[in-house]
Write a protein that holds these residues in place. Structure first.
Motif, PDB file in Angstrom:
ATOM      1  N   GLU A   1      57.651  84.738  38.949  1.00 28.25           N
ATOM      2  CA  GLU A   1      58.668  84.481  37.930  1.00 28.25           C
ATOM      3  C   GLU A   1      59.907  83.832  38.544  1.00 28.25           C
ATOM      4  OE1 GLU A   1      60.521  83.867  34.531  1.00 28.25           O
ATOM      5  OE2 GLU A   1      58.417  84.466  34.748  1.00 28.25           O
ATOM      6  N   GLU A   2      60.292  84.286  39.737  1.00 24.82           N
ATOM      7  CA  GLU A   2      61.443  83.689  40.423  1.00 24.82           C
ATOM      8  C   GLU A   2      61.178  82.223  40.760  1.00 24.82           C
ATOM      9  OE1 GLU A   2      62.024  86.279  43.733  1.00 24.82           O
ATOM     10  OE2 GLU A   2      63.249  87.713  42.583  1.00 24.82           O
ATOM     11  N   THR A   3      59.953  81.925  41.206  1.00 27.39           N
ATOM     12  CA  THR A   3      59.584  80.540  41.513  1.00 27.39           C
ATOM     13  C   THR A   3      59.599  79.698  40.240  1.00 27.39           C
ATOM     14  OG1 THR A   3      58.201  81.222  43.368  1.00 27.39           O
ATOM     15  CG2 THR A   3      57.780  79.040  42.449  1.00 27.39           C
ATOM     16  N   ARG A   4      59.017  80.234  39.186  1.00 28.50           N
ATOM     17  CA  ARG A   4      58.999  79.511  37.900  1.00 28.50           C
ATOM     18  C   ARG A   4      60.418  79.215  37.411  1.00 28.50           C
ATOM     19  NH1 ARG A   4      58.879  80.062  32.327  1.00 28.50           N
ATOM     20  NH2 ARG A   4      57.246  78.827  31.296  1.00 28.50           N
ATOM     21  N   GLN A   5      61.299  80.197  37.564  1.00 29.57           N
ATOM     22  CA  GLN A   5      62.681  80.019  37.118  1.00 29.57           C
ATOM     23  C   GLN A   5      63.391  78.960  37.952  1.00 29.57           C
ATOM     24  OE1 GLN A   5      63.921  81.222  34.373  1.00 29.57           O
ATOM     25  NE2 GLN A   5      65.840  80.149  34.718  1.00 29.57           N
ATOM     26  N   ARG A   6      63.168  78.952  39.258  1.00 30.94           N
ATOM     27  CA  ARG A   6      63.775  77.932  40.115  1.00 30.94           C
ATOM     28  C   ARG A   6      63.292  76.539  39.715  1.00 30.94           C
ATOM     29  NH1 ARG A   6      62.174  80.935  44.506  1.00 30.94           N
ATOM     30  NH2 ARG A   6      60.896  79.199  45.253  1.00 30.94           N
ATOM     31  N   ILE A   7      62.015  76.435  39.377  1.00 33.33           N
ATOM     32  CA  ILE A   7      61.453  75.147  38.967  1.00 33.33           C
ATOM     33  C   ILE A   7      62.112  74.679  37.667  1.00 33.33           C
ATOM     34  CG2 ILE A   7      59.371  73.987  38.124  1.00 33.33           C
ATOM     35  CD1 ILE A   7      57.779  75.819  40.084  1.00 33.33           C
ATOM     36  N   ILE A   8      62.267  75.576  36.713  1.00 36.70           N
ATOM     37  CA  ILE A   8      62.891  75.209  35.434  1.00 36.70           C
ATOM     38  C   ILE A   8      64.335  74.753  35.653  1.00 36.70           C
ATOM     39  CG2 ILE A   8      63.741  76.143  33.238  1.00 36.70           C
ATOM     40  CD1 ILE A   8      61.194  77.816  33.088  1.00 36.70           C
ATOM     41  N   GLU A   9      65.089  75.486  36.452  1.00 34.62           N
ATOM     42  CA  GLU A   9      66.487  75.114  36.709  1.00 34.62           C
ATOM     43  C   GLU A   9      66.579  73.771  37.424  1.00 34.62           C
ATOM     44  OE1 GLU A   9      68.038  78.485  38.764  1.00 34.62           O
ATOM     45  OE2 GLU A   9      68.064  79.753  36.961  1.00 34.62           O
ATOM     46  N   ALA A  10      65.669  73.532  38.357  1.00 31.56           N
ATOM     47  CA  ALA A  10      65.636  72.241  39.040  1.00 31.56           C
ATOM     48  C   ALA A  10      65.269  71.129  38.070  1.00 31.56           C
ATOM     49  CB  ALA A  10      64.640  72.286  40.196  1.00 31.56           C
ATOM     50  N   ALA A  11      64.364  71.429  37.150  1.00 30.64           N
ATOM     51  CA  ALA A  11      63.940  70.440  36.158  1.00 30.64           C
ATOM     52  C   ALA A  11      65.076  70.091  35.219  1.00 30.64           C
ATOM     53  CB  ALA A  11      62.747  70.969  35.375  1.00 30.64           C
ATOM     54  N   ILE A  12      65.847  71.078  34.784  1.00 28.42           N
ATOM     55  CA  ILE A  12      66.998  70.808  33.919  1.00 28.42           C
ATOM     56  C   ILE A  12      67.941  69.814  34.598  1.00 28.42           C
ATOM     57  CG2 ILE A  12      69.095  71.821  32.925  1.00 28.42           C
ATOM     58  CD1 ILE A  12      67.459  74.392  32.424  1.00 28.42           C
ATOM     59  N   ALA A  13      68.237  70.071  35.868  1.00 28.09           N
ATOM     60  CA  ALA A  13      69.141  69.191  36.613  1.00 28.09           C
ATOM     61  C   ALA A  13      68.558  67.785  36.759  1.00 28.09           C
ATOM     62  CB  ALA A  13      69.437  69.789  37.979  1.00 28.09           C
ATOM     63  N   ALA A  14      67.277  67.704  37.080  1.00 29.41           N
ATOM     64  CA  ALA A  14      66.646  66.396  37.294  1.00 29.41           C
ATOM     65  C   ALA A  14      66.527  65.602  35.996  1.00 29.41           C
ATOM     66  CB  ALA A  14      65.264  66.588  37.925  1.00 29.41           C
ATOM     67  N   PHE A  15      66.100  66.243  34.917  1.00 32.29           N
ATOM     68  CA  PHE A  15      65.977  65.539  33.643  1.00 32.29           C
ATOM     69  C   PHE A  15      67.342  65.086  33.130  1.00 32.29           C
ATOM     70  CE2 PHE A  15      61.929  68.157  32.996  1.00 32.29           C
ATOM     71  CZ  PHE A  15      61.104  67.098  33.341  1.00 32.29           C
ATOM     72  N   ALA A  16      68.376  65.897  33.359  1.00 31.39           N
ATOM     73  CA  ALA A  16      69.721  65.518  32.935  1.00 31.39           C
ATOM     74  C   ALA A  16      70.237  64.330  33.739  1.00 31.39           C
ATOM     75  CB  ALA A  16      70.666  66.706  33.087  1.00 31.39           C
ATOM     76  N   GLU A  17      69.890  64.284  35.012  1.00 32.59           N
ATOM     77  CA  GLU A  17      70.395  63.212  35.875  1.00 32.59           C
ATOM     78  C   GLU A  17      69.613  61.913  35.718  1.00 32.59           C
ATOM     79  OE1 GLU A  17      71.397  62.385  40.617  1.00 32.59           O
ATOM     80  OE2 GLU A  17      70.737  64.378  39.957  1.00 32.59           O
ATOM     81  N   PHE A  18      68.297  62.014  35.626  1.00 32.93           N
ATOM     82  CA  PHE A  18      67.464  60.812  35.656  1.00 32.93           C
ATOM     83  C   PHE A  18      66.727  60.521  34.350  1.00 32.93           C
ATOM     84  CE2 PHE A  18      67.432  62.416  40.119  1.00 32.93           C
ATOM     85  CZ  PHE A  18      68.162  61.379  40.689  1.00 32.93           C
ATOM     86  N   GLY A  19      66.761  61.445  33.401  1.00 32.64           N
ATOM     87  CA  GLY A  19      65.961  61.289  32.195  1.00 32.64           C
ATOM     88  C   GLY A  19      64.521  61.692  32.462  1.00 32.64           C
ATOM     89  N   PHE A  20      63.746  61.777  31.386  1.00 34.51           N
ATOM     90  CA  PHE A  20      62.362  62.218  31.534  1.00 34.51           C
ATOM     91  C   PHE A  20      61.564  61.279  32.431  1.00 34.51           C
ATOM     92  CE2 PHE A  20      57.896  62.150  30.239  1.00 34.51           C
ATOM     93  CZ  PHE A  20      57.560  63.486  30.400  1.00 34.51           C
TER      94      PHE A  20
END
Length: 204
Positions: A15-34
């Motif tokens: 769950e901790e790994t999954r959460q880190r992935i989601i938080e990283a994804a939020i940052a990446a999608f916000a910065e670069f788009g889908f």
């Protein structure tokens, strides 16, 4: 150590790994788009590997949905908790203003929200339609029913986009704001000044 306890530790780690992935994804999608964000970059940001990312999410599209769900759920949780905590005797006008302030403070802390909305709103993708159906319709409806209730219904679309843009843009393009005006919009004073300004603008 009992097997059951070992399993619970593994589950916590997953769950901790999954959460880190989601938080990283939020940052990446916000910065670069889908389309600009890569799963490799997201895995690196999450300090994990590509194999674990694909273990948790079958596709980049599935990861985008999870990331978007999380940020909008966080917004809804913040709004509900902070509005519930307001003093019972607060008048309706001030309650409306406080709802705007809460939204402004959230977007200051999470500029990714507006960046993702802006990126997806530029096209007619299935992701945009899902975002509208799953999250934005509720936000729009609640805004119209509560904050913008005194507005003429024909003005509601205009009021909603003034609300989302005025609340969020200064934080979403923080580097431009600093360069153009010399103001650091992320200071507590700047956030509260902006929150008060937008609240009084929308709820005169």
């Amino acid at each position: 150590m009992p097997v059951k306890e070992k399993m619970s530790i593994r589950e916590k780690q997953r769950e901790e790994t999954r959460q880190r992935i989601i938080e990283a994804a939020i940052a990446a999608f916000a910065e670069f788009g889908f389309h600009g964000a890569s799963t490799r970059d997201i895995a690196e940001r999450a300090k994990t590997n590509q194999g674990l990312l694909t273990y948790h999410f079958n596709s980049k599209d599935e990861l985008w949905h999870a990331a978007t769900d999380q940020i909008f759920t966080s917004l809804q949780t913040a709004l509900q908790a902070q509005m519930t905590a307001l003093p019972q005797g607060m008048n309706l006008r001030e309650r409306r203003r406080e709802a705007v302030r809460i939204y402004v403070r959230f977007t200051a802390a999470h500029p990714e929200l507006f960046r993702i909305m802006l990126d997806e709103g530029k096209g007619s993708s299935d992701r945009m339609k899902w975002l509208v159906k799953t999250h934005l319709k509720a936000l729009y409806r609640n805004f119209g029913d509560f904050i913008a209730a005194p507005f003429d219904k024909e003005m509601l679309p205009h009021a909603f986009y003034v609300f989302t843009g005025a609340s969020s843009l200064i934080f979403a393009i923080d580097p431009e704001c600093r360069t153009l005006t010399g103001l650091n919009p992320k200071t507590k004073k700047a956030i509260e000044t902006h929150a008060d300004f937008v609240a009084q603008l929308l709820v005169p």
